[in-house]
Design an enzyme around this catalytic site. Structure first.
Site, PDB file in Angstrom:
ATOM      1  N   ASP A  21     -27.366  10.368  26.912  1.00 58.44           N
ATOM      2  CA  ASP A  21     -28.174   9.735  28.017  1.00 58.44           C
ATOM      3  C   ASP A  21     -29.900   8.911  26.538  1.00 58.44           C
ATOM      4  O   ASP A  21     -29.946   9.741  26.564  1.00 58.44           O
ATOM      5  CB  ASP A  21     -28.683   9.522  28.856  1.00 58.44           C
ATOM      6  CG  ASP A  21     -29.763   9.448  29.879  1.00 58.44           C
ATOM      7  OD1 ASP A  21     -29.966   7.710  29.665  1.00 58.44           O
ATOM      8  OD2 ASP A  21     -30.436   9.395  30.988  1.00 58.44           O
ATOM      9  N   ASP A  25     -32.231   7.994  32.797  1.00 55.93           N
ATOM     10  CA  ASP A  25     -32.046   7.372  33.798  1.00 55.93           C
ATOM     11  C   ASP A  25     -30.718   8.005  33.830  1.00 55.93           C
ATOM     12  O   ASP A  25     -30.134   7.809  35.054  1.00 55.93           O
ATOM     13  CB  ASP A  25     -31.941   5.897  33.919  1.00 55.93           C
ATOM     14  CG  ASP A  25     -30.158   5.695  33.045  1.00 55.93           C
ATOM     15  OD1 ASP A  25     -29.943   6.125  32.374  1.00 55.93           O
ATOM     16  OD2 ASP A  25     -30.282   4.113  33.026  1.00 55.93           O
ATOM     17  N   ASP A  29     -25.860   5.628  27.614  1.00 58.06           N
ATOM     18  CA  ASP A  29     -25.786   4.106  26.758  1.00 58.06           C
ATOM     19  C   ASP A  29     -25.588   4.246  25.475  1.00 58.06           C
ATOM     20  O   ASP A  29     -25.715   4.964  24.567  1.00 58.06           O
ATOM     21  CB  ASP A  29     -27.588   3.415  27.119  1.00 58.06           C
ATOM     22  CG  ASP A  29     -28.724   5.257  26.703  1.00 58.06           C
ATOM     23  OD1 ASP A  29     -28.602   5.697  26.008  1.00 58.06           O
ATOM     24  OD2 ASP A  29     -29.509   5.338  27.721  1.00 58.06           O
ATOM     25  N   GLU A 265      -2.418  -0.211  26.566  1.00 57.23           N
ATOM     26  CA  GLU A 265      -2.199   0.544  27.382  1.00 57.23           C
ATOM     27  C   GLU A 265      -1.077   0.195  27.921  1.00 57.23           C
ATOM     28  O   GLU A 265      -0.951  -0.442  28.904  1.00 57.23           O
ATOM     29  CB  GLU A 265      -3.805   0.351  28.473  1.00 57.23           C
ATOM     30  CG  GLU A 265      -3.556   1.793  29.521  1.00 57.23           C
ATOM     31  CD  GLU A 265      -3.871   1.876  30.893  1.00 57.23           C
ATOM     32  OE1 GLU A 265      -4.438   0.114  31.162  1.00 57.23           O
ATOM     33  OE2 GLU A 265      -4.451   2.346  31.527  1.00 57.23           O
ATOM     34  N   HIS A 330      -9.621   8.604  29.791  1.00 56.81           N
ATOM     35  CA  HIS A 330     -10.626   8.787  30.490  1.00 56.81           C
ATOM     36  C   HIS A 330     -10.095   8.977  32.366  1.00 56.81           C
ATOM     37  O   HIS A 330     -10.785   9.189  32.824  1.00 56.81           O
ATOM     38  CB  HIS A 330     -11.562   7.534  30.363  1.00 56.81           C
ATOM     39  CG  HIS A 330     -10.821   6.407  30.362  1.00 56.81           C
ATOM     40  ND1 HIS A 330      -9.995   6.099  29.845  1.00 56.81           N
ATOM     41  CD2 HIS A 330     -10.897   5.291  31.511  1.00 56.81           C
ATOM     42  CE1 HIS A 330      -9.574   4.734  29.341  1.00 56.81           C
ATOM     43  NE2 HIS A 330      -9.953   4.416  31.324  1.00 56.81           N
TER      44      HIS A 330
HETATM   45  C1  NOJ Z   1      -6.065   1.499  32.925  1.00 54.89           C
HETATM   46  C2  NOJ Z   1      -7.701   2.143  33.010  1.00 54.89           C
HETATM   47  O1  NOJ Z   1      -7.669   2.941  31.653  1.00 54.89           O
HETATM   48  C3  NOJ Z   1      -8.588   2.015  34.248  1.00 54.89           C
HETATM   49  O2  NOJ Z   1      -9.353   3.303  34.169  1.00 54.89           O
HETATM   50  C4  NOJ Z   1      -8.876   1.860  35.228  1.00 54.89           C
HETATM   51  O3  NOJ Z   1      -9.012   1.906  36.381  1.00 54.89           O
HETATM   52  C5  NOJ Z   1      -7.169   0.428  35.059  1.00 54.89           C
HETATM   53  N1  NOJ Z   1      -6.991   0.562  33.597  1.00 54.89           N
HETATM   54  C6  NOJ Z   1      -7.778  -0.726  35.933  1.00 54.89           C
HETATM   55  O4  NOJ Z   1      -8.468  -1.507  35.150  1.00 54.89           O
END
Ligand code: NOJ
Length: 563
Positions: A21, A25, A29, A265, A330
């Site tokens: 950051d 805030d 960013d 993905e 993530h």
């Molecule tokens: C996969 C993403 O990596 C995830 O974080 C997200 O919640 C879902 N797709 C929906 O977009």
């Protein structure tokens, strides 16, 4: 194989909200990222994947996009992003955007228009169905976020129809059957490429095509939740017939006519069906990251599992495809906590996992914090969690009579928030992430686990990652070598060769908390092997000196002479 830059790349995923950051805030960013580009350069990565940084109501931390061509104000502006892009390029670092094409936010202008009237020009950008004769939802599909009644359909009063949302009620699915929508998306993708980005990570690309007629889903075998009769079936809209036409068109309209990389993905992608997407001849996408080795739902792995999955994916590569190597992102818990030992052997197990990921076939993706061995967090209060899955699961458990302690014990280790606590830069307040109040609580282990500390140690995980990345650049066998496992039945040892015309590498790892007894002659009976890297500084090389490997020991050798 004609080599492209991304075959040799090491990708680093940035979850901007939790990275750095710059303005106090409490939210990471772009200017924060800019300030840390030199560290990433030092690490040696050469491509950044940004989890979504578009304008968004942040229902799903940016995967709910309300404007595909603007930056989330919390993160900065398009001008900041342009500056970042130019700086990164100047350092030899490419940048890819997370492209969310399955759904938008309900606050996107398209949806705002679409819901106004059945004859809105944007109506067909989304998927609408009339209620059944009794007024109920068009089918029994459940939404992944377990929102509302649980259904994947939300009734919209104004036009008296349901719209489809596989995820949040606030994330309506886009309609890929509708040509004007597709054209609009292609235009937007070109716009980003013109802007200067180097490619895209394609969010849940396997779910763009929906089954014709929206049939009810059966309750087996992929069901992960059945609530009020609504069934969350991971197969319901995954790999549906026709998905390849969508991807091929994306390729002919955008990916194939521009210089860019595409990383899909791969929800629902296995080594068995991957070539359908990544075989170069098919002209769809470049690579997929799959969840067969590690995922939010896989909490531990064994050498046997590792060998099987890697062998299968090496086959995908051999047959004209490509792969990604990763163990966390993530959406998952921290890899050292799940697949290593985040207490006694945190440093060596983090390095061992890095060794595996960086020496098996494919492009490695590092998730922020992995390179300093960041670990899972354990909050005592559900209020400290942010992830919608975590909260949804917790609430369902409480409703069904489970105690708050038990519910937390269950959802905590699985939570996506394990990966989303702010980056730990140093031991100062809030780990140097922000001077304000962090949007999410920090991991209380940050005074010990942080980049500054890590770098101060000779044994640093960061330095080890640096060495691995360098080794990758110097050894063609890592990129193009065949993969061959040795000691295939060993319960502790993961051992494999990477062989190409120019060289042979040998990777040895003790994937366990116990010492492993084995003799070098069990491994190699001839040749002179030079050790390139070890995660046990100060130990003589195993080959030629010892008959054991320490817990979580990992070494990489190069054959310099056959005898
Ligand atoms: C996969 C993403 O990596 C995830 O974080 C997200 O919640 C879902 N797709 C929906 O977009």
């Amino acid at each position: 194989m004609k080599k492209k830059w991304w075959h040799e790349a090491v990708i680093y995923e940035i979850y901007c909200r939790s990275f750095c950051d710059s303005n106090g805030d409490g939210i990471g960013d772009l200017r924060g990222v800019i300030s840390k580009l030199p560290v990433l350069k030092e690490l040696g990565i050469n491509c950044i994947w940004f989890a979504p940084i578009y304008k968004s109501p942040q229902i799903d931390n940016g995967y709910d996009v309300s404007d595909y061509q603007d930056i989330e104000p919390d993160y900065g502006t398009l001008a900041d992003f342009k500056e970042l892009l130019d700086l990164a390029h100047g350092m030899g670092i490419r940048v890819i955007m997370d492209m969310v094409l399955n759904h938008s936010s309900d606050e996107h202008r398209w949806f705002q228009e679409a819901r106004k009237a059945k004859d809105s020009p944007y109506r067909n950008y989304y998927i609408w169905q009339p209620p059944k004769s009794d007024g109920s939802e068009p089918n029994n599909w459940g939404n992944y976020f377990r929102e509302g009644s649980g259904s994947a359909w939300e009734y919209d009063e104004l036009t008296e129809e349901y719209y489809l949302h596989q995820y949040s009620i606030k994330m309506p699915d886009l309609n890929w059957e509708y040509e004007p929508l597709r054209k609009e998306i292609y235009k937007m993708l070109h716009w980003w490429l013109d802007f200067g980005v180097d490619g895209f990570r394609l969010d849940i690309f396997t779910r763009l095509k929906k089954p014709k007629g929206f049939p009810n889903t059966e309750k087996a075998p992929n069901v992960i939740l059945d609530r009020n009769g609504f069934v969350v079936d991971t197969a319901m809209c995954t790999n549906v017939e026709g998905i390849h036409d969508i991807l091929h068109e994306l390729y002919t309209e955008v990916f194939g006519v521009r210089e860019c990389v595409t990383v899909g993905e791969g929800a629902g992608v296995t080594s068995q069906n991957a070539l359908g997407y990544v075989d170069r001849e098919r002209e769809e996408i470049n690579m997929v990251y799959h969840f067969e080795l590690a995922s939010r739902h896989i909490h531990s792995i064994t050498p046997e599992h590792f060998r099987r999955i890697q062998t299968n994916w090496a086959d995908v590569i051999r047959h004209n495809g490509w792969a990604v190597q990763h163990m966390s992102n993530h959406d998952s818990a921290r890899q050292v906590s799940c697949y290593g030992n985040d207490e006694k052997f945190r440093v060596s197990s983090a390095k061992l996992l890095a060794t595996l990921i960086h020496t098996t076939p494919g492009t490695p993706i590092i998730y922020q914090g992995e390179e300093i061995g960041m670990v899972n967090v354990k909050f005592d209060d559900i209020k400290d969690y942010n992830c919608c899955y975590t909260i949804g699961d917790y609430n369902s458990m409480i409703k069904s009579g489970v105690s708050p302690e038990e519910a937390l014990k269950f959802v905590g280790p699985r939570s996506r928030d394990n990966a989303r606590t702010p980056y730990q830069w140093d031991a100062s307040e809030n780990a140097g992430f922000t001077t304000g109040k962090p949007w999410m609580k920090l991991n209380p282990r940050y005074p010990a686990i942080n980049l500054e500390n890590d770098l101060a140690s000779e044994d640093s995980i960061f330095n080890y990652y640096q060495e691995m990345i360098k080794m990758r650049q110097e050894h063609p066998a890592i990129i193009e070598g065949e993969l061959r496992f040795l000691m295939e039945n060993h319960p502790q040892i993961i051992m494999y060769l990477r062989e190409c015309e120019q060289e042979t590498l040998l990777i040895i790892a003790n994937y366990s908390n116990e010492k492993a007894i084995l003799s070098p002659s069990d491994v190699v009976d001839s040749g002179i092997w030079q050790r390139l890297i070890t995660n046990q500084a100060g130990m003589l090389p195993f080959i030629g000196n010892r008959d054991f490997l320490l817990p979580w020991e990992a070494e990489v050798y190069c054959l310099i002479k056959t005898r």
